[in-house]
Write a protein that holds these residues in place. Structure first.
Motif, PDB file in Angstrom:
ATOM      1  N   ASN A   1       0.851  -1.185   0.000  1.00  0.00           N
ATOM      2  CA  ASN A   1       0.000   0.000   0.000  1.00  0.00           C
ATOM      3  C   ASN A   1       0.891   1.240   0.000  1.00  0.00           C
ATOM      4  N   ALA A   2       0.918   1.978   1.062  1.00  0.00           N
ATOM      5  CA  ALA A   2       1.728   3.191   1.094  1.00  0.00           C
ATOM      6  C   ALA A   2       3.209   2.881   1.267  1.00  0.00           C
ATOM      7  N   MET A   3       4.026   3.732   0.689  1.00  0.00           N
ATOM      8  CA  MET A   3       5.478   3.703   0.880  1.00  0.00           C
ATOM      9  C   MET A   3       5.893   5.102   1.309  1.00  0.00           C
ATOM     10  N   GLY A   4       6.902   5.178   2.144  1.00  0.00           N
ATOM     11  CA  GLY A   4       7.302   6.500   2.596  1.00  0.00           C
ATOM     12  C   GLY A   4       8.728   6.564   3.072  1.00  0.00           C
ATOM     13  N   TRP A   5       9.192   7.784   3.227  1.00  0.00           N
ATOM     14  CA  TRP A   5      10.502   8.068   3.797  1.00  0.00           C
ATOM     15  C   TRP A   5      10.327   8.960   5.030  1.00  0.00           C
ATOM     16  N   TYR A   6      11.024   8.611   6.080  1.00  0.00           N
ATOM     17  CA  TYR A   6      11.067   9.381   7.310  1.00  0.00           C
ATOM     18  C   TYR A   6      12.527   9.697   7.598  1.00  0.00           C
ATOM     19  N   ARG A   7      12.734  10.648   8.478  1.00  0.00           N
ATOM     20  CA  ARG A   7      14.106  10.945   8.878  1.00  0.00           C
ATOM     21  C   ARG A   7      14.164  11.328  10.349  1.00  0.00           C
ATOM     22  N   GLN A   8      15.337  11.122  10.908  1.00  0.00           N
ATOM     23  CA  GLN A   8      15.550  11.490  12.304  1.00  0.00           C
ATOM     24  C   GLN A   8      16.923  12.130  12.425  1.00  0.00           C
ATOM     25  N   ALA A   9      16.921  13.386  12.785  1.00  0.00           N
ATOM     26  CA  ALA A   9      18.162  14.119  13.008  1.00  0.00           C
ATOM     27  C   ALA A   9      18.586  13.954  14.468  1.00  0.00           C
ATOM     28  N   PRO A  10      19.848  14.148  14.760  1.00  0.00           N
ATOM     29  CA  PRO A  10      20.316  13.997  16.142  1.00  0.00           C
ATOM     30  C   PRO A  10      19.527  14.876  17.106  1.00  0.00           C
ATOM     31  N   GLY A  11      19.029  14.268  18.164  1.00  0.00           N
ATOM     32  CA  GLY A  11      18.293  15.004  19.178  1.00  0.00           C
ATOM     33  C   GLY A  11      16.872  15.367  18.808  1.00  0.00           C
ATOM     34  N   LYS A  12      16.406  14.874  17.669  1.00  0.00           N
ATOM     35  CA  LYS A  12      15.053  15.205  17.234  1.00  0.00           C
ATOM     36  C   LYS A  12      14.226  13.942  17.035  1.00  0.00           C
ATOM     37  N   GLN A  13      12.918  14.134  16.969  1.00  0.00           N
ATOM     38  CA  GLN A  13      12.035  13.004  16.732  1.00  0.00           C
ATOM     39  C   GLN A  13      12.002  12.642  15.249  1.00  0.00           C
ATOM     40  N   ARG A  14      11.652  11.409  14.985  1.00  0.00           N
ATOM     41  CA  ARG A  14      11.492  10.976  13.606  1.00  0.00           C
ATOM     42  C   ARG A  14      10.319  11.728  12.977  1.00  0.00           C
ATOM     43  N   GLU A  15      10.508  12.158  11.735  1.00  0.00           N
ATOM     44  CA  GLU A  15       9.467  12.907  11.057  1.00  0.00           C
ATOM     45  C   GLU A  15       9.259  12.380   9.644  1.00  0.00           C
ATOM     46  N   LEU A  16       8.046  12.583   9.146  1.00  0.00           N
ATOM     47  CA  LEU A  16       7.738  12.198   7.778  1.00  0.00           C
ATOM     48  C   LEU A  16       8.414  13.147   6.806  1.00  0.00           C
ATOM     49  N   VAL A  17       9.070  12.589   5.809  1.00  0.00           N
ATOM     50  CA  VAL A  17       9.653  13.385   4.730  1.00  0.00           C
ATOM     51  C   VAL A  17       8.691  13.400   3.549  1.00  0.00           C
ATOM     52  N   ALA A  18       8.273  12.222   3.124  1.00  0.00           N
ATOM     53  CA  ALA A  18       7.358  12.114   1.994  1.00  0.00           C
ATOM     54  C   ALA A  18       6.756  10.719   1.973  1.00  0.00           C
ATOM     55  N   ASP A  19       5.546  10.614   1.442  1.00  0.00           N
ATOM     56  CA  ASP A  19       4.992   9.292   1.219  1.00  0.00           C
ATOM     57  C   ASP A  19       4.203   9.268  -0.084  1.00  0.00           C
TER      58      ASP A  19
END
Length: 120
Positions: A31-49
């Motif tokens: 179904n859905a595919m996506g990319w997330y990212r997590q920078a140092p000291g930050k929460q994981r966030e959605l980049v794109a799906d």
């Protein structure tokens, strides 16, 4: 089901980089595919799906610079990163909602992550 991400590394600001993530295993459909990212000291966030129908969604911070796409025949999702900025530096994770062949249930799977460093 396993997801294998690749393509991370060091890129200069204003350059380009393409991330790939391929799924393998007992896959009936994705179904859905996506990319997330997590920078140092930050929460994981959605980049794109991207949905199975090809509809896309982007974080405001990457709109106009990043492009997500998918190849259903290869069970692969891509993230083309254009004009990256130092603040895009993070570990990037791929995610897919996979319908498994043996039970036809949909589960969310994550790749291990690939580090992208944007620096001159």
């Amino acid at each position: 089901v396993q997801l294998q991400a690749s393509g991370g590394g060091l890129v200069q600001p204003g350059g380009s980089l393409r991330l790939s993530c391929a799924a393998s295993g007992s896959i009936f459909s994705i179904n859905a595919m996506g990319w997330y990212r997590q920078a140092p000291g930050k929460q994981r966030e959605l980049v794109a799906d991207i949905t199975s129908g090809g509809s896309t969604k982007y974080a405001d911070s990457v709109k106009g610079r990043f492009t997500i796409s998918r190849d259903n025949a290869k069970n692969t999702v891509y993230l083309q990163m254009a004009s990256p900025k130092p603040e895009d530096t993070a570990v990037y994770y791929c995610n897919m909602v996979v319908v498994r062949t043996y039970d036809r249930l949909a589960y969310s799977y994550w790749g291990r992550g690939t580090l992208v460093t944007v620096s001159s």
